[in-house]
Design a protein around this motif. Structure first.
Motif, mmCIF file in Angstrom:
data_model
loop_
_atom_site.group_PDB
_atom_site.id
_atom_site.type_symbol
_atom_site.label_atom_id
_atom_site.label_comp_id
_atom_site.label_asym_id
_atom_site.label_seq_id
_atom_site.Cartn_x
_atom_site.Cartn_y
_atom_site.Cartn_z
ATOM 1 N N TYR A 79 0.827 -1.208 0.000
ATOM 2 C CA TYR A 79 0.000 0.000 0.000
ATOM 3 C C TYR A 79 0.861 1.258 0.000
ATOM 4 C CZ TYR A 79 -3.919 -3.049 1.420
ATOM 5 O OH TYR A 79 -4.875 -4.022 1.499
ATOM 6 N N GLU A 80 0.338 2.288 -0.602
ATOM 7 C CA GLU A 80 1.026 3.579 -0.578
ATOM 8 C C GLU A 80 1.006 4.178 0.828
ATOM 9 O OE1 GLU A 80 2.826 5.113 -2.921
ATOM 10 O OE2 GLU A 80 2.538 3.264 -4.069
ATOM 11 N N ARG A 81 -0.138 4.042 1.500
ATOM 12 C CA ARG A 81 -0.291 4.559 2.858
ATOM 13 C C ARG A 81 -1.087 3.554 3.686
ATOM 14 N NH1 ARG A 81 -3.204 10.124 1.886
ATOM 15 N NH2 ARG A 81 -4.247 8.818 0.330
ATOM 16 N N VAL A 82 -0.844 3.539 4.986
ATOM 17 C CA VAL A 82 -1.565 2.619 5.876
ATOM 18 C C VAL A 82 -2.073 3.382 7.090
ATOM 19 C CG1 VAL A 82 -0.253 0.577 5.195
ATOM 20 C CG2 VAL A 82 0.558 1.966 7.113
ATOM 21 N N VAL A 83 -3.172 2.895 7.646
ATOM 22 C CA VAL A 83 -3.596 3.406 8.945
ATOM 23 C C VAL A 83 -2.729 2.738 10.004
ATOM 24 C CG1 VAL A 83 -5.975 3.868 8.222
ATOM 25 C CG2 VAL A 83 -5.382 1.618 9.155
ATOM 26 N N ASN A 84 -2.751 3.261 11.193
ATOM 27 C CA ASN A 84 -1.925 2.697 12.267
ATOM 28 C C ASN A 84 -2.791 2.460 13.489
ATOM 29 O OD1 ASN A 84 0.360 1.794 13.659
ATOM 30 N ND2 ASN A 84 0.682 3.831 14.548
ATOM 31 N N ILE A 85 -3.423 1.285 13.528
ATOM 32 C CA ILE A 85 -4.381 0.976 14.585
ATOM 33 C C ILE A 85 -4.065 -0.402 15.164
ATOM 34 C CG2 ILE A 85 -6.832 0.666 15.138
ATOM 35 C CD1 ILE A 85 -7.457 2.447 12.749
ATOM 36 N N PRO A 86 -3.956 -0.523 16.480
ATOM 37 C CA PRO A 86 -3.747 -1.843 17.081
ATOM 38 C C PRO A 86 -4.933 -2.767 16.805
ATOM 39 C CG PRO A 86 -3.268 -0.085 18.653
ATOM 40 C CD PRO A 86 -3.951 0.553 17.491
ATOM 41 N N ASN A 87 -4.633 -4.000 16.420
ATOM 42 C CA ASN A 87 -5.664 -4.991 16.100
ATOM 43 C C ASN A 87 -5.265 -6.373 16.592
ATOM 44 O OD1 ASN A 87 -8.078 -4.340 14.135
ATOM 45 N ND2 ASN A 87 -6.405 -2.981 13.507
ATOM 46 N N SER A 88 -6.259 -7.193 16.838
ATOM 47 C CA SER A 88 -6.017 -8.620 17.017
ATOM 48 C C SER A 88 -5.701 -9.229 15.660
ATOM 49 C CB SER A 88 -7.249 -9.303 17.611
ATOM 50 O OG SER A 88 -7.425 -8.945 18.959
ATOM 51 N N MET A 89 -4.740 -10.149 15.633
ATOM 52 C CA MET A 89 -4.339 -10.797 14.382
ATOM 53 C C MET A 89 -4.043 -12.264 14.632
ATOM 54 S SD MET A 89 -2.006 -7.857 12.550
ATOM 55 C CE MET A 89 -2.444 -6.113 12.710
ATOM 56 N N THR A 90 -3.958 -13.023 13.542
ATOM 57 C CA THR A 90 -3.789 -14.471 13.593
ATOM 58 C C THR A 90 -2.523 -14.868 12.851
ATOM 59 O OG1 THR A 90 -6.212 -14.742 13.571
ATOM 60 C CG2 THR A 90 -4.874 -16.687 13.036
ATOM 61 N N VAL A 91 -1.519 -15.364 13.568
ATOM 62 C CA VAL A 91 -0.296 -15.866 12.931
ATOM 63 C C VAL A 91 -0.515 -17.357 12.628
ATOM 64 C CG1 VAL A 91 2.173 -16.298 13.209
ATOM 65 C CG2 VAL A 91 1.175 -14.153 14.033
ATOM 66 N N LEU A 92 -0.603 -17.678 11.349
ATOM 67 C CA LEU A 92 -1.048 -19.007 10.937
ATOM 68 C C LEU A 92 -0.096 -20.114 11.369
ATOM 69 C CD1 LEU A 92 -2.436 -18.240 7.358
ATOM 70 C CD2 LEU A 92 -3.678 -18.374 9.536
ATOM 71 N N LEU A 140 -13.642 -29.816 20.290
ATOM 72 C CA LEU A 140 -14.201 -28.538 20.739
ATOM 73 C C LEU A 140 -15.225 -28.019 19.730
ATOM 74 C CD1 LEU A 140 -11.006 -26.688 22.045
ATOM 75 C CD2 LEU A 140 -12.685 -27.999 23.353
ATOM 76 N N THR A 141 -16.240 -27.342 20.233
ATOM 77 C CA THR A 141 -17.272 -26.757 19.384
ATOM 78 C C THR A 141 -17.617 -25.362 19.902
ATOM 79 O OG1 THR A 141 -19.017 -27.816 20.693
ATOM 80 C CG2 THR A 141 -18.270 -28.989 18.718
ATOM 81 N N GLY A 142 -18.415 -24.645 19.130
ATOM 82 C CA GLY A 142 -18.789 -23.287 19.501
ATOM 83 C C GLY A 142 -17.836 -22.272 18.902
ATOM 84 N N VAL A 143 -17.986 -21.016 19.324
ATOM 85 C CA VAL A 143 -17.219 -19.904 18.767
ATOM 86 C C VAL A 143 -15.943 -19.674 19.573
ATOM 87 C CG1 VAL A 143 -17.262 -17.429 18.246
ATOM 88 C CG2 VAL A 143 -19.331 -18.801 17.954
ATOM 89 N N TYR A 144 -14.848 -19.394 18.846
ATOM 90 C CA TYR A 144 -13.582 -19.024 19.487
ATOM 91 C C TYR A 144 -12.976 -17.822 18.769
ATOM 92 C CZ TYR A 144 -13.489 -23.303 22.251
ATOM 93 O OH TYR A 144 -13.804 -24.296 23.152
ATOM 94 N N ASN A 145 -12.521 -16.861 19.555
ATOM 95 C CA ASN A 145 -11.698 -15.782 19.009
ATOM 96 C C ASN A 145 -10.346 -16.376 18.665
ATOM 97 O OD1 ASN A 145 -13.672 -13.816 19.333
ATOM 98 N ND2 ASN A 145 -12.985 -13.278 21.398
ATOM 99 N N PHE A 146 -10.090 -16.541 17.372
ATOM 100 C CA PHE A 146 -8.949 -17.341 16.937
ATOM 101 C C PHE A 146 -7.777 -16.435 16.546
ATOM 102 C CE2 PHE A 146 -6.944 -20.606 14.112
ATOM 103 C CZ PHE A 146 -6.753 -21.551 15.101
ATOM 104 N N CYS A 147 -7.256 -15.742 17.542
ATOM 105 C CA CYS A 147 -6.152 -14.795 17.355
ATOM 106 C C CYS A 147 -5.120 -15.006 18.449
ATOM 107 C CB CYS A 147 -6.661 -13.361 17.425
ATOM 108 S SG CYS A 147 -7.979 -12.961 16.272
ATOM 109 N N ASN A 148 -3.880 -14.662 18.145
ATOM 110 C CA ASN A 148 -2.872 -14.626 19.196
ATOM 111 C C ASN A 148 -3.271 -13.574 20.227
ATOM 112 O OD1 ASN A 148 -1.435 -15.455 16.537
ATOM 113 N ND2 ASN A 148 -0.054 -16.149 18.147
ATOM 114 N N PRO A 149 -2.987 -13.794 21.499
ATOM 115 C CA PRO A 149 -3.364 -12.808 22.526
ATOM 116 C C PRO A 149 -2.724 -11.448 22.289
ATOM 117 C CG PRO A 149 -2.766 -14.910 23.532
ATOM 118 C CD PRO A 149 -2.380 -15.006 22.087
ATOM 119 N N GLY A 150 -3.480 -10.408 22.630
ATOM 120 C CA GLY A 150 -2.969 -9.050 22.517
ATOM 121 C C GLY A 150 -3.257 -8.410 21.169
ATOM 122 N N VAL A 151 -2.696 -7.234 20.967
ATOM 123 C CA VAL A 151 -2.888 -6.494 19.718
ATOM 124 C C VAL A 151 -1.536 -6.006 19.205
ATOM 125 C CG1 VAL A 151 -5.250 -5.734 20.184
ATOM 126 C CG2 VAL A 151 -3.333 -4.344 21.013
#
Length: 313
Positions: free
Chosen positions: A182-195, A210-221
Motif C-alpha cells: 500500500y502507498e499509505r496505511v492506517v496505524n491501529i492496534p488490532n487482534s491478528m492471527t499468525v497461521l 471442541l465446538t462453539g465460537v472461538y476468538n482465533f487470534c494470538n493474545p494481545g494487539v
C-alpha cells in the motif's frame, strides 16, 4: 459434541485453491490423517451431500468462502454471489455435517466488530465470543455477521474467528504482504492471527472435539506500523511507509474496514496443553524471522532478491 471422534479422515472445503485450506491439507497429512480435497462447491447442497456420503470423513474443515479480488470491496458489487457462498454455502455444509454427526471446523472471521464505547481502542478490553457483532460497514462483514448466530445453533461446529492472517511467506493473502504494497496505511492496534502457530492449534482443537465460537487470534494487539517495522527489520531495510487517517482511508475504499481487539481468554483456557501460542507481538517477530530464513533460502540475499511488487524504493 459430547465426545471427540478420532480424527482419521479429513474432507477440506477450500483445500484445492484456498490459502488456509491448502495449509491445513499439508498439516493434516503431516499428522498422518487421510486428506480429501473437496470437489463440490458448498453452495450446491446436493453435490455436497453426495460427497460427504462418498468420502465419509471423520472431520470436515471448511475454509471456502468469498473475500473478493483484490479485496473485500469486490463484495459490494457482487452481493448475490457473496451470499450464495458465505451464507447459503456455509449453512449447507454445517447442516449436512450435523445430519451425519460430523465435526465441522469453520474458519470464519473476527472482522465483525469495531472499537466502541464498551471496548475502547487501547483499553485492553476485547470483544468476547458472546458479544453481538457491531460492524456492518462492509457487505463481506455483514454476511459473516449474519452467519455466526446461525452457525452457533449447530452443536457439531467449531467456529474460529480469524483476523488479519499473517504467514511467513509473500503470499498475496498474507496481511503484512498486503499492507507492504500500500502507498499509505492506517496505524491501529488490532487482534491478528499468525497461521504458523494458530493452524496447528485448530487441528488440536478439532481432535479434542471442541465446538462453539472461538476468538482465533494470538493474545494481545499489534499495530500496522509495528508489523511494518518488523518487516523492515527482517525483510527489507530499505522499505518505508506513510500513514493516513481513517477518514482519508475511507475516501479510497468502497467498504469500511474492521478494527478491534478480541478477547483470548476462552481460547487459551480450552487450548490443548501441548499447544504453545505466543502473544501477537512475539508471534509476528518470530514469523518475520522465519520469513527472512525462508525467503533467503528460496530467492537469495534480501532485499535485492525480493519481487518488484513488494519493493517500493
Amino acid at each position: 459434541m459430547s465426545s471427540a471422534t478420532p480424527l482419521t479422515k479429513a474432507l477440506i472445503f477450500g483445500g484445492k485453491t484456498g490459502w488456509i485450506g491448502g495449509k491445513m491439507a499439508v498439516l493434516l497429512k503431516e499428522s498422518n490423517v487421510e486428506v480429501v480435497l473437496a470437489e463440490s462447491r458448498i453452495q450446491n447442497r446436493d453435490d455436497v451431500a453426495k460427497e460427504l456420503d462418498a468420502v465419509k470423513p471423520s472431520h470436515v474443515f471448511m475454509a471456502a468462502g468469498i473475500t473478493g479480488r483484490p479485496n473485500i470491496d469486490w463484495c459490494e458489487d457482487h452481493k448475490p454471489e457473496t451470499i450464495r457462498t458465505n451464507v447459503i454455502g456455509t449453512l449447507n455444509l454445517a447442516d449436512l455435517c450435523h445430519d451425519r454427526n460430523i465435526h465441522c471446523t469453520v474458519y470464519a472471521t473476527g472482522c465483525i466488530f469495531k472499537y466502541d464505547d464498551a471496548h475502547p481502542l487501547g483499553s485492553g478490553i476485547g470483544f468476547t465470543e458472546e458479544d453481538i457483532p457491531n460492524f456492518d460497514e462492509s457487505f463481506y462483514s455483514q454476511t459473516k455477521g449474519y452467519m455466526e448466530p446461525m452457525l452457533k445453533c449447530y452443536p457439531n461446529c467449531m467456529i474460529l474467528r480469524v483476523r488479519m492472517p499473517i504467514s511467513d511467506d509473500l503470499s498475496h493473502r498474507n496481511f503484512i504482504t498486503k499492507i507492504a504494497k500500500y502507498e499509505r496505511v492506517v496505524n491501529i492496534p488490532n487482534s491478528m492471527t499468525v497461521l504458523y502457530e494458530m493452524l496447528p492449534a485448530s487441528l488440536a482443537m478439532a481432535k479434542k472435539g471442541l465446538t462453539g465460537v472461538y476468538n482465533f487470534c494470538n493474545p494481545g494487539v499489534i499495530s500496522h506500523n509495528e508489523c511494518l517495522d518488523l518487516y523492515t527489520k527482517y525483510i527489507d531495510p530499505t522499505y518505508s511507509y506513510k500513514n493516513f487517517s481513517l477518514e482519508d482511508q475511507a475516501k479510497v475504499l468502497k467498504a469500511g474496514r474492521s478494527n478491534n481487539e478480541l478477547d483470548s481468554t476462552k481460547l487459551m483456557r480450552d487450548m490443548p496443553d501441548d499447544i504453545k501460542i505466543n502473544d501477537i507481538k512475539m508471534a509476528v517477530e518470530l514469523c518475520m524471522q522465519r520469513m527472512q530464513k525462508n525467503l533467503t533460502e528460496e530467492m537469495g540475499p534480501l532485499p535485492d532478491s525480493l519481487p518488484k511488487e513488494v519493493r517500493k524504493n
